[in-house]
Design an enzyme around this catalytic site. Structure first.
Site, mmCIF file in Angstrom:
data_model
loop_
_atom_site.group_PDB
_atom_site.id
_atom_site.type_symbol
_atom_site.label_atom_id
_atom_site.label_comp_id
_atom_site.label_asym_id
_atom_site.label_seq_id
_atom_site.Cartn_x
_atom_site.Cartn_y
_atom_site.Cartn_z
ATOM 1 C CG HIS A 59 34.898 51.426 47.336
ATOM 2 N ND1 HIS A 59 35.232 50.093 46.396
ATOM 3 C CD2 HIS A 59 33.817 51.720 46.459
ATOM 4 C CE1 HIS A 59 34.602 50.058 45.520
ATOM 5 N NE2 HIS A 59 33.777 51.090 45.294
ATOM 6 C CG ASP A 109 38.151 45.688 42.528
ATOM 7 O OD1 ASP A 109 37.109 46.166 41.771
ATOM 8 O OD2 ASP A 109 38.368 44.487 42.769
ATOM 9 C CG HIS A 124 41.263 41.568 42.207
ATOM 10 N ND1 HIS A 124 40.420 40.451 42.583
ATOM 11 C CD2 HIS A 124 40.425 42.745 42.330
ATOM 12 C CE1 HIS A 124 39.315 41.056 42.728
ATOM 13 N NE2 HIS A 124 39.237 42.433 42.534
#
Length: 135
Positions: free
Chosen positions: A38, A135, A77
């Site tokens: 992550h 992200d 993304h």
């Protein structure tokens, strides 16, 4: 994720829903970010910005990306095929945090902004829908 939240956001919401204080909930999100599946992407962006070093080196870096000598992290993304709407919110909050800290300029932020501007003005990246993401 099946709940359509990233790992750290889900962790903050889940822990916060137990009635904990916000610090504990955010700590859970930070713990989730520690995992390489992550937060590793965020770390790669920070390493890339540090390697670029300064805004004046952005054009050469992007030329290397186009020549497939370097990899551009933090752009593109799987969900957002246009500009990531969260980036506008994050940018304004980051600017406010820097102001509250009394920081006129943050070197990595300067590189990131120069990189974003150059990529958004370059047909190579626009055509490939490589917009900045959070992200």
């Amino acid at each position: 994720a099946d709940h359509e939240l990233n790992c750290s956001t889900a962790a903050v919401r889940h822990v916060g829903s137990a009635g904990t204080d916000p610090f504990c909930a955010v700590a859970a999100g930070c713990a989730a970010l520690y995992g390489p599946l992550h937060g590793g992407a965020n770390e790669a962006v920070l390493r890339m910005l540090a390697e670029i070093g300064s805004a004046d080196k952005v054009p050469q870096f992007l030329a290397d990306v186009k020549a497939r000598k370097r990899k551009l992290m933090g752009f593109g993304h799987r969900v957002y095929k246009n500009f990531d709407p969260r980036a506008h919110v994050l940018r304004s909050h980051a600017k406010r945090v820097l102001e509250l800290c009394g920081t006129e300029s943050e070197p990595l932020m300067d590189v990131a902004q120069a990189l974003e501007q150059a990529a958004l003005e370059d047909e190579f990246f626009v055509k490939r829908k490589l917009f900045p993401n959070v992200d």
